[in-house]
Write a protein that holds these residues in place. Structure first.
Motif, mmCIF file in Angstrom:
data_model
loop_
_atom_site.group_PDB
_atom_site.id
_atom_site.type_symbol
_atom_site.label_atom_id
_atom_site.label_comp_id
_atom_site.label_asym_id
_atom_site.label_seq_id
_atom_site.Cartn_x
_atom_site.Cartn_y
_atom_site.Cartn_z
ATOM 1 N N HIS A 147 -5.447 9.250 0.053
ATOM 2 C CA HIS A 147 -5.596 8.488 -1.192
ATOM 3 C C HIS A 147 -4.430 7.511 -1.255
ATOM 4 N N VAL A 148 -4.723 6.278 -0.887
ATOM 5 C CA VAL A 148 -3.722 5.217 -0.835
ATOM 6 C C VAL A 148 -4.119 4.134 -1.827
ATOM 7 N N LEU A 149 -3.155 3.638 -2.570
ATOM 8 C CA LEU A 149 -3.365 2.516 -3.489
ATOM 9 C C LEU A 149 -2.891 1.241 -2.810
ATOM 10 N N ALA A 151 0.859 -1.184 0.000
ATOM 11 C CA ALA A 151 0.000 0.000 0.000
ATOM 12 C C ALA A 151 0.893 1.231 0.000
ATOM 13 N N PHE A 152 0.579 2.178 -0.889
ATOM 14 C CA PHE A 152 1.394 3.382 -1.015
ATOM 15 C C PHE A 152 0.517 4.558 -1.398
ATOM 16 N N ARG A 153 0.995 5.750 -1.079
ATOM 17 C CA ARG A 153 0.238 6.971 -1.360
ATOM 18 C C ARG A 153 0.204 7.244 -2.865
ATOM 19 N N ASP A 154 -0.969 7.666 -3.339
ATOM 20 C CA ASP A 154 -1.132 8.041 -4.744
ATOM 21 C C ASP A 154 -0.357 9.330 -4.998
ATOM 22 N N ALA A 187 -6.626 -1.184 -5.480
ATOM 23 C CA ALA A 187 -7.752 -0.597 -4.765
ATOM 24 C C ALA A 187 -7.355 0.806 -4.351
ATOM 25 N N HIS A 188 -8.269 1.745 -4.547
ATOM 26 C CA HIS A 188 -8.082 3.106 -4.061
ATOM 27 C C HIS A 188 -8.777 3.201 -2.709
ATOM 28 N N VAL A 189 -8.056 3.579 -1.667
ATOM 29 C CA VAL A 189 -8.636 3.885 -0.372
ATOM 30 C C VAL A 189 -8.682 5.408 -0.294
ATOM 31 N N LEU A 237 -13.745 2.646 -0.949
ATOM 32 C CA LEU A 237 -12.814 1.668 -1.508
ATOM 33 C C LEU A 237 -13.261 1.446 -2.944
ATOM 34 N N MET A 238 -12.364 1.700 -3.886
ATOM 35 C CA MET A 238 -12.764 1.716 -5.295
ATOM 36 C C MET A 238 -11.762 0.946 -6.155
#
Length: 116
Positions: free
Chosen positions: A39-41, A28-31, A102-104, A85-86
């Protein structure tokens, strides 16, 4: 996947990212172009083009991806007010990087699901 997949390269450590969580199977990392205050992916380290491909090929890994996204949401303080969650899938779905992610999203009201 080959060396042309951006997220495979991030998972391999070839491209820097601001990592917020890592397990044996997920990252998981920041967009870099956030659409919300948070906005984390969240990606599986193994390459799958989209969430449908992941779900068909490895349901257990799909579950791990969802679990990692839930932990990210909690760690980012999003549980109280909620979050989105997208998964974008395919060109019509707005997918830009063809490695499932996934976009958080959260930290502020996000508005409607779709803009018209």
């Amino acid at each position: 996947m080959g060396s042309d997949c951006l997220f495979c390269r991030i998972a391999a450590g070839e491209i820097p990212a601001t990592i917020v969580r890592e397990t044996d199977t997920t990252l998981a990392f920041r967009d870099i172009d956030p659409k919300a205050p948070v906005h984390v992916l969240v990606i599986p380290k193994e390459h799958y083009a989209d969430v449908a491909a992941l779900g068909r090929a490895d349901p257990a890994l799909a579950g791990e991806l969802l679990a990692a996204a839930a932990v990210v949401a909690e760690d980012e303080g999003l549980l109280g007010d909620g979050y989105r969650l997208m998964f974008n899938t395919g060109a019509y779905g707005g997918q830009e990087v063809f490695h499932v992610h996934a976009h958080v999203l959260g930290g502020a009201p996000l508005g409607p699901m779709l803009c018209r």
